[in-house]
Design a protein around this motif. Structure first.
Motif, PDB file in Angstrom:
ATOM      1  N   THR A 116      -5.633   0.419  -2.257  1.00 55.40           N
ATOM      2  CA  THR A 116      -5.709   1.531  -1.305  1.00 55.40           C
ATOM      3  C   THR A 116      -6.873   2.456  -1.623  1.00 55.40           C
ATOM      4  N   ILE A 144      -6.915   9.101   6.076  1.00 54.30           N
ATOM      5  CA  ILE A 144      -6.026   9.536   4.988  1.00 54.30           C
ATOM      6  C   ILE A 144      -4.545   9.482   5.354  1.00 54.30           C
ATOM      7  N   GLU A 147      -3.350   6.033   4.938  1.00 54.62           N
ATOM      8  CA  GLU A 147      -3.414   5.583   3.550  1.00 54.62           C
ATOM      9  C   GLU A 147      -2.409   6.302   2.647  1.00 54.62           C
ATOM     10  N   ILE A 148      -1.777   7.317   3.144  1.00 57.16           N
ATOM     11  CA  ILE A 148      -0.689   7.967   2.396  1.00 57.16           C
ATOM     12  C   ILE A 148       0.639   7.267   2.667  1.00 57.16           C
TER      13      ILE A 148
END
Length: 172
Positions: A116, A144, A147-148
Motif C-alpha cells: 500500500t 488516500i 488507501e486507508i
C-alpha cells in the motif's frame, strides 16, 4: 535453498504460474473506480504468485500478466511501463513475506501495508502524475481515503486465500 533451485521451474510449475497469471488477469477485470482511484481483486493473483513462486518468479508473473492484460484489454490512457513495474513489485513484496514461510497474520499485515505505502500510494500516484500530468499532492489526497480502507479488506481476503492454499498443499 540455493538460488539455482529458486529460479528453476519444471513444466507443472510453469503451467501453474500461467494459470495464476490468467486468474490475475481475469480478477483484474472485476474492478471499479476512476483511473486515479481504482479498486479491484487483482491483488489476489499477486498474493498467490508471491506465496507459491517467491519474489523472482512472482515478479515475472506479475509483469507478464500486466503486459498480456494491456495487450488484450488495453489500458485507460494507453500502456505505461511504470504500471508494469508496479505490477512486478507487488508479487515480489508478497513473495518476500510469504514464500516458503508459515502463514502468519503479522506477515499479511506488514506485506499489505508495504504494498500500500510503496506501490499504491508512492509509485502508482507518481505514475498518474507522470502519465496524466495530475498534481502529485492532489492525486495523493484523492487516493488516500481508498488507501486507508481497502488494505484492511485485502488483509482479510489474503488471510483466507493463504489459509486455503496452505491447506491444499500446493508447494513448489
Amino acid at each position: 535453498m540455493s538460488s539455482k533451485k529458486l529460479l528453476k521451474l519444471d513444466l507443472n510449475e510453469l503451467v501453474l504460474l500461467g494459470i495464476i497469471v490468467a486468474m490475475q488477469i481475469i480478477l483484474g477485470r472485476f474492478s471499479f473506480g476512476t483511473s486515479a482511484v481504482h479498486v479491484g481483486l487483482k491483488f489476489i493473483g499477486s498474493v498467490l504468485l508471491g506465496y507459491l513462486f517467491g519474489p523472482a518468479w512472482g515478479a515475472v508473473g506479475g509483469g507478464i500478466g500486466d503486459l498480456i492484460s494491456s495487450a488484450i484489454f488495453g489500458n485507460q490512457g494507453g500502456f505505461f511501463v511504470g504500471f508494469t513495474i508496479s505490477a512486478m513489485l507487488e508479487p515480489m513484496i508478497y513473495g518476500c513475506f510469504f514464500y516458503q514461510k508459515p502463514v502468519k497474520v503479522w506477515r499479511i499485515v506488514l506485506a499489505t501495508l508495504m504494498v500500500t505505502l510503496i506501490i499504491n500510494i508512492g509509485l502508482n500516484t507518481l505514475w498518474l502524475h507522470i502519465l496524466y500530468g495530475l498534481d502529485y499532492q492532489a492525486a495523493l489526497v484523492q487516493r488516500i481515503p481508498k488507501e486507508i480502507i481497502v488494505p484492511w479488506l485485502q488483509m482479510f481476503v489474503s488471510f483466507f486465500v493463504l489459509q486455503t492454499i496452505s491447506r491444499v498443499k500446493i508447494k513448489r
